[in-house]
Design a protein around this motif. Structure first.
Motif, short mmCIF file in Angstrom:
data_model
loop_
_atom_site.label_atom_id
_atom_site.label_comp_id
_atom_site.label_asym_id
_atom_site.label_seq_id
_atom_site.Cartn_x
_atom_site.Cartn_y
_atom_site.Cartn_z
N SER A 108 8.65 32.78 10.96
CA SER A 108 8.32 32.28 12.30
C SER A 108 7.04 31.47 12.22
N PHE A 109 6.98 30.39 12.98
CA PHE A 109 5.77 29.56 12.99
C PHE A 109 5.64 28.86 14.32
N LEU A 110 4.42 28.39 14.61
CA LEU A 110 4.16 27.65 15.84
C LEU A 110 4.22 26.16 15.55
N LYS A 111 4.71 25.40 16.51
CA LYS A 111 4.70 23.95 16.38
C LYS A 111 3.28 23.45 16.60
N GLU A 112 3.02 22.25 16.08
CA GLU A 112 1.67 21.69 16.20
C GLU A 112 1.24 21.57 17.66
N LYS A 229 -0.38 33.68 24.89
CA LYS A 229 -0.78 32.76 25.95
C LYS A 229 -0.01 31.44 25.89
N VAL A 230 0.54 31.12 24.71
CA VAL A 230 1.20 29.81 24.57
C VAL A 230 2.64 29.88 24.08
N VAL A 231 3.06 30.99 23.49
CA VAL A 231 4.43 31.06 22.96
C VAL A 231 5.08 32.39 23.33
N THR A 232 6.41 32.41 23.25
CA THR A 232 7.16 33.63 23.52
C THR A 232 7.89 34.10 22.26
N LEU A 233 7.38 33.73 21.10
CA LEU A 233 7.98 34.17 19.85
C LEU A 233 8.02 35.69 19.79
N LYS A 234 9.06 36.22 19.15
CA LYS A 234 9.15 37.67 19.00
C LYS A 234 8.01 38.16 18.11
N LYS A 235 7.75 37.40 17.03
CA LYS A 235 6.65 37.75 16.13
C LYS A 235 5.42 36.93 16.52
N ARG A 236 4.30 37.62 16.75
CA ARG A 236 3.06 36.93 17.11
C ARG A 236 1.91 37.57 16.32
N THR A 244 2.47 29.10 9.85
CA THR A 244 2.23 27.84 10.57
C THR A 244 1.40 26.89 9.72
N PHE A 245 0.38 27.43 9.05
CA PHE A 245 -0.44 26.63 8.14
C PHE A 245 0.43 25.97 7.07
N ALA A 246 1.27 26.78 6.41
CA ALA A 246 2.10 26.27 5.31
C ALA A 246 3.09 25.22 5.81
N THR A 247 3.73 25.49 6.94
CA THR A 247 4.72 24.56 7.49
C THR A 247 4.06 23.25 7.90
N THR A 248 2.89 23.35 8.53
CA THR A 248 2.16 22.15 8.95
C THR A 248 1.77 21.30 7.75
N MET A 249 1.30 21.93 6.70
CA MET A 249 0.90 21.21 5.48
C MET A 249 2.09 20.46 4.89
N LEU A 250 3.23 21.13 4.77
CA LEU A 250 4.41 20.49 4.18
C LEU A 250 4.97 19.40 5.08
N ASN A 251 4.90 19.60 6.39
CA ASN A 251 5.36 18.57 7.33
C ASN A 251 4.49 17.32 7.26
N ASN A 252 3.26 17.48 6.80
CA ASN A 252 2.35 16.35 6.69
C ASN A 252 2.14 15.91 5.24
N GLU A 253 3.22 16.15 4.44
CA GLU A 253 3.35 15.58 3.09
C GLU A 253 2.46 16.22 2.02
N TYR A 274 9.21 27.88 2.68
CA TYR A 274 8.70 27.00 3.74
C TYR A 274 9.39 25.65 3.74
N THR A 275 9.97 25.25 2.61
CA THR A 275 10.74 24.00 2.60
C THR A 275 12.00 24.18 3.42
N HIS A 276 12.56 25.40 3.42
CA HIS A 276 13.73 25.67 4.25
C HIS A 276 13.35 25.62 5.72
N THR A 277 12.17 26.13 6.03
CA THR A 277 11.69 26.13 7.40
C THR A 277 11.54 24.71 7.92
#
Length: 293
Positions: A108-112, A229-236, A244-253, A274-277
């Motif tokens: 689970s991760f948060l969007k930017e 306060k900002v998301v309704t994810l089951k896992k928080r 989220t850090f790992a996904t953001t890094m990979l999304n930004n090359e 995280y590449t699957h994510t």
């Protein structure tokens, strides 16, 4: 009855709990009911591999997860092994049965956009507590460190001149994590407030109002409260911010190898999830944006 004899064996010889024994009984009864619907009889000694396979398909069609189906198959394997030992059957009908593969759950991760709302638009409160809580959230997001690493962080582990953090991870393995100017400003602000408000404190970088180091549950609750306060994810949890850090890094090359080192993974295979994510996120974007998706 065969089922009663088997359940007594589980209860009195294997010392299984009443709840477990009841679950085994329900699984066997469910197969028996299916057999009655399909074959017009319920003699469990006449079950064959084809019937088991049909039963698996029917369970999946009804919405059972692969985990649930495999648990039921485990019950039946035990049952028919018992019958084999008792000499009631000659061939185990589940001998060559392979259950459905369990899907690996993606992190689970948060969007930017959600992280920007959390860090830029959320009110963390005034004074020492608000300053500290915001920095803890940003520290997780900006460095990808684990909860235990954040709790164990000491003042001496922060090198402002080199913009580096030294964290101690699993098996006491240490690594260096760089940090940027924005996080540095927040850290210096926090240190100034902390030193003024909490004079008698431990060596820990992050401290409670008492000056003592945080406990894991306290950090978990702090993160959960603010993510809510900002998301309704089951896992928080803090680990969601690491994801989220790992996904953001990979999304930004960022390269997979670089993310592996920053996270402190010993194997690249661990980081590859995280590449699957990120690919799942790309598929969502594709389906939303492409007219022929």
């Amino acid at each position: 009855m065969l089922t009663d004899s088997f359940l007594d064996y589980l209860r009195y010889e294997r010392n299984y709990s009443d709840k477990t024994v009841r679950a085994y009984g329900e699984d066997i009864a469910q197969l028996q009911e299916f057999m009655k619907e399909e074959m017009g009889e319920s003699d469990l000694l006449r079950v064959d591999p084809d019937l088991i396979r049909e039963w698996i398909v029917s369970l999946m069609d009804k919405g059972y997860t692969s985990t649930s189906v495999n648990r039921k198959l485990s019950s039946l394997r035990s049952f028919y092994k018992y019958l084999l030992k008792q000499g009631k059957i000659i061939v185990d009908p589940l001998r060559k049965i392979v259950g459905p593969k369990n899907k690996k759950s993606l992190p689970s991760f948060l969007k930017e956009a959600d992280m920007n709302r959390l860090l830029d638009d959320t009110d963390f409160g005034e004074g020492f507590k608000g300053c500290r809580d915001r920095l803890i959230i940003e520290m997780f997001y900006a460095t990808g460190m684990r909860r235990s690493e954040l709790i164990g962080l000491d003042d001496k582990d922060i090198d402002f001149s080199a913009s580096l953090l030294k964290v101690t991870g699993k098996r006491n393995k240490q690594r260096l994590i760089p940090f940027g100017e924005e996080l540095e400003v927040r850290m210096r602000e926090y240190v100034n407030v902390r030193n003024e408000v909490v004079p008698g404190r431990s060596d820990a970088f992050f401290v409670r109002e008492s000056g003592k180091r945080f406990q894991p549950t306290q950090i978990y609750n702090l993160v959960k409260r603010n993510l809510s306060k900002v998301v309704t994810l089951k896992k928080r949890s803090p680990h969601v911010l690491r994801h989220t850090f790992a996904t953001t890094m990979l999304n930004n090359e960022a390269t997979l190898g670089a993310v592996k080192e920053l996270l402190g993974h010993t194997s690249l295979a661990t980081t590859e999830i995280y590449t699957h994510t990120t690919f799942e996120e790309l598929k969502k974007v594709y389906k939303q944006a492409h007219p022929r998706a």
